[in-house]
Design a protein around this motif. Structure first.
Motif, PDB file in Angstrom:
ATOM      1  N   MET A   1       0.822  -1.192   0.000  1.00  0.00           N
ATOM      2  CA  MET A   1       0.000   0.000   0.000  1.00  0.00           C
ATOM      3  C   MET A   1       0.867   1.258   0.000  1.00  0.00           C
ATOM      4  SD  MET A   1      -3.316  -0.608   0.151  1.00  0.00           S
ATOM      5  CE  MET A   1      -4.315   0.347   1.216  1.00  0.00           C
ATOM      6  N   ALA A   2       1.956   1.224   0.753  1.00  0.00           N
ATOM      7  CA  ALA A   2       2.831   2.398   0.808  1.00  0.00           C
ATOM      8  C   ALA A   2       3.470   2.650  -0.561  1.00  0.00           C
ATOM      9  CB  ALA A   2       3.908   2.213   1.868  1.00  0.00           C
ATOM     10  N   ALA A   3       3.866   1.578  -1.243  1.00  0.00           N
ATOM     11  CA  ALA A   3       4.488   1.736  -2.564  1.00  0.00           C
ATOM     12  C   ALA A   3       3.492   2.328  -3.557  1.00  0.00           C
ATOM     13  CB  ALA A   3       5.008   0.395  -3.059  1.00  0.00           C
ATOM     14  N   LEU A   4       2.246   1.876  -3.501  1.00  0.00           N
ATOM     15  CA  LEU A   4       1.227   2.417  -4.397  1.00  0.00           C
ATOM     16  C   LEU A   4       0.980   3.897  -4.104  1.00  0.00           C
ATOM     17  CD1 LEU A   4      -0.857   1.978  -6.611  1.00  0.00           C
ATOM     18  CD2 LEU A   4      -2.465   1.269  -4.845  1.00  0.00           C
ATOM     19  N   ALA A   5       0.974   4.261  -2.839  1.00  0.00           N
ATOM     20  CA  ALA A   5       0.783   5.662  -2.465  1.00  0.00           C
ATOM     21  C   ALA A   5       1.943   6.519  -2.979  1.00  0.00           C
ATOM     22  CB  ALA A   5       0.665   5.796  -0.950  1.00  0.00           C
ATOM     23  N   ILE A   6       3.152   6.011  -2.866  1.00  0.00           N
ATOM     24  CA  ILE A   6       4.322   6.748  -3.371  1.00  0.00           C
ATOM     25  C   ILE A   6       4.219   6.925  -4.879  1.00  0.00           C
ATOM     26  CG2 ILE A   6       6.820   6.579  -3.743  1.00  0.00           C
ATOM     27  CD1 ILE A   6       6.959   5.290  -0.935  1.00  0.00           C
ATOM     28  N   CYS A   7       3.822   5.874  -5.591  1.00  0.00           N
ATOM     29  CA  CYS A   7       3.678   5.959  -7.052  1.00  0.00           C
ATOM     30  C   CYS A   7       2.583   6.940  -7.444  1.00  0.00           C
ATOM     31  CB  CYS A   7       3.381   4.577  -7.635  1.00  0.00           C
ATOM     32  SG  CYS A   7       4.761   3.445  -7.517  1.00  0.00           S
ATOM     33  N   ALA A   8       1.477   6.930  -6.713  1.00  0.00           N
ATOM     34  CA  ALA A   8       0.368   7.842  -7.022  1.00  0.00           C
ATOM     35  C   ALA A   8       0.766   9.296  -6.785  1.00  0.00           C
ATOM     36  CB  ALA A   8      -0.851   7.486  -6.177  1.00  0.00           C
ATOM     37  N   VAL A   9       1.450   9.566  -5.689  1.00  0.00           N
ATOM     38  CA  VAL A   9       1.879  10.933  -5.394  1.00  0.00           C
ATOM     39  C   VAL A   9       2.916  11.383  -6.416  1.00  0.00           C
ATOM     40  CG1 VAL A   9       3.144  12.349  -3.719  1.00  0.00           C
ATOM     41  CG2 VAL A   9       1.321  10.828  -2.945  1.00  0.00           C
ATOM     42  N   THR A  10       3.849  10.508  -6.764  1.00  0.00           N
ATOM     43  CA  THR A  10       4.874  10.853  -7.750  1.00  0.00           C
ATOM     44  C   THR A  10       4.243  11.146  -9.107  1.00  0.00           C
ATOM     45  OG1 THR A  10       6.460   9.457  -6.583  1.00  0.00           O
ATOM     46  CG2 THR A  10       7.009  10.082  -8.837  1.00  0.00           C
ATOM     47  N   ALA A  11       3.298  10.316  -9.540  1.00  0.00           N
ATOM     48  CA  ALA A  11       2.624  10.538 -10.821  1.00  0.00           C
ATOM     49  C   ALA A  11       1.849  11.854 -10.799  1.00  0.00           C
ATOM     50  CB  ALA A  11       1.686   9.373 -11.132  1.00  0.00           C
ATOM     51  N   ALA A  12       1.218  12.172  -9.672  1.00  0.00           N
ATOM     52  CA  ALA A  12       0.461  13.422  -9.568  1.00  0.00           C
ATOM     53  C   ALA A  12       1.399  14.630  -9.622  1.00  0.00           C
ATOM     54  CB  ALA A  12      -0.350  13.445  -8.276  1.00  0.00           C
ATOM     55  N   LEU A  13       2.548  14.530  -8.966  1.00  0.00           N
ATOM     56  CA  LEU A  13       3.503  15.638  -8.977  1.00  0.00           C
ATOM     57  C   LEU A  13       4.138  15.831 -10.353  1.00  0.00           C
ATOM     58  CD1 LEU A  13       5.280  15.091  -5.536  1.00  0.00           C
ATOM     59  CD2 LEU A  13       3.646  16.884  -6.143  1.00  0.00           C
ATOM     60  N   LEU A  14       4.332  14.736 -11.084  1.00  0.00           N
ATOM     61  CA  LEU A  14       4.961  14.814 -12.407  1.00  0.00           C
ATOM     62  C   LEU A  14       3.962  15.072 -13.530  1.00  0.00           C
ATOM     63  CD1 LEU A  14       7.541  11.896 -12.191  1.00  0.00           C
ATOM     64  CD2 LEU A  14       8.000  14.348 -12.138  1.00  0.00           C
ATOM     65  N   ARG A  15       2.691  15.097 -13.217  1.00  0.00           N
ATOM     66  CA  ARG A  15       1.665  15.222 -14.261  1.00  0.00           C
ATOM     67  C   ARG A  15       1.870  16.464 -15.126  1.00  0.00           C
ATOM     68  NH1 ARG A  15      -2.907  12.900 -15.534  1.00  0.00           N
ATOM     69  NH2 ARG A  15      -4.501  14.093 -16.608  1.00  0.00           N
ATOM     70  N   ARG A  16       2.079  17.605 -14.515  1.00  0.00           N
ATOM     71  CA  ARG A  16       2.242  18.842 -15.270  1.00  0.00           C
ATOM     72  C   ARG A  16       3.517  18.832 -16.119  1.00  0.00           C
ATOM     73  NH1 ARG A  16       1.086  22.768 -11.088  1.00  0.00           N
ATOM     74  NH2 ARG A  16      -1.149  22.610 -11.232  1.00  0.00           N
ATOM     75  N   ARG A  17       4.570  18.222 -15.592  1.00  0.00           N
ATOM     76  CA  ARG A  17       5.845  18.206 -16.305  1.00  0.00           C
ATOM     77  C   ARG A  17       5.878  17.187 -17.431  1.00  0.00           C
ATOM     78  NH1 ARG A  17      10.251  17.867 -11.711  1.00  0.00           N
ATOM     79  NH2 ARG A  17      11.432  17.137 -13.492  1.00  0.00           N
ATOM     80  N   THR A  18       5.070  16.136 -17.345  1.00  0.00           N
ATOM     81  CA  THR A  18       5.135  15.084 -18.358  1.00  0.00           C
ATOM     82  C   THR A  18       3.968  15.112 -19.335  1.00  0.00           C
ATOM     83  OG1 THR A  18       3.998  13.491 -16.924  1.00  0.00           O
ATOM     84  CG2 THR A  18       6.408  13.534 -16.832  1.00  0.00           C
ATOM     85  N   ASP A  19       2.991  15.984 -19.143  1.00  0.00           N
ATOM     86  CA  ASP A  19       1.842  16.049 -20.047  1.00  0.00           C
ATOM     87  C   ASP A  19       2.132  17.044 -21.163  1.00  0.00           C
ATOM     88  OD1 ASP A  19      -0.593  15.888 -21.268  1.00  0.00           O
ATOM     89  OD2 ASP A  19      -1.708  16.925 -19.699  1.00  0.00           O
ATOM     90  N   SER A  20       2.379  16.518 -22.348  1.00  0.00           N
ATOM     91  CA  SER A  20       2.635  17.388 -23.497  1.00  0.00           C
ATOM     92  C   SER A  20       1.658  17.078 -24.623  1.00  0.00           C
ATOM     93  CB  SER A  20       4.074  17.206 -23.981  1.00  0.00           C
ATOM     94  OG  SER A  20       4.263  15.889 -24.440  1.00  0.00           O
ATOM     95  N   ALA A  21       0.522  16.493 -24.272  1.00  0.00           N
ATOM     96  CA  ALA A  21      -0.458  16.101 -25.286  1.00  0.00           C
ATOM     97  C   ALA A  21      -1.067  17.337 -25.946  1.00  0.00           C
ATOM     98  CB  ALA A  21      -1.557  15.253 -24.662  1.00  0.00           C
TER      99      ALA A  21
END
Length: 92
Positions: A1-21
């Motif tokens: 559960m902790a690993a999934l939470a870390i992945c979710a937070v990381t993806a949310a933080l990187l969303r603006r930087r990685t979204d170039s659609a």
């Protein structure tokens, strides 16, 4: 559960930087953009990158290709939904 939470937070933080659609189209007959860009990193992709970083070369290329392909697919699926919505409006 902790690993999934870390992945979710990381993806949310990187969303603006990685979204170039490309911006979504407004009309069903709109021409496709010259460059579709890439979708933002998803939670599973973030987990794969954190757990097993790709070696320089083919693995990173594959991730980039996949995200570009998903952006292109999203654009064309949206265009199909817009066309279907326009047909339903005309019939009503």
């Amino acid at each position: 559960m902790a690993a999934l939470a870390i992945c979710a937070v990381t993806a949310a933080l990187l969303r603006r930087r990685t979204d170039s659609a490309a911006p979504a189209q407004q009309l069903p007959d709109q021409l496709p953009p010259a460059e579709f860009g890439m979708i933002p990193l998803s939670v599973p992709e973030t987990g794969r990158l954190l757990g097993h970083p790709p070696p320089p070369g083919s693995a990173g290329h594959w991730l980039d290709w996949r995200r570009r392909h998903q952006a292109r697919s999203r654009w064309y699926h949206q265009r199909t939904r817009l066309a279907r919505s326009a047909q339903i409006t005309l019939v009503s």
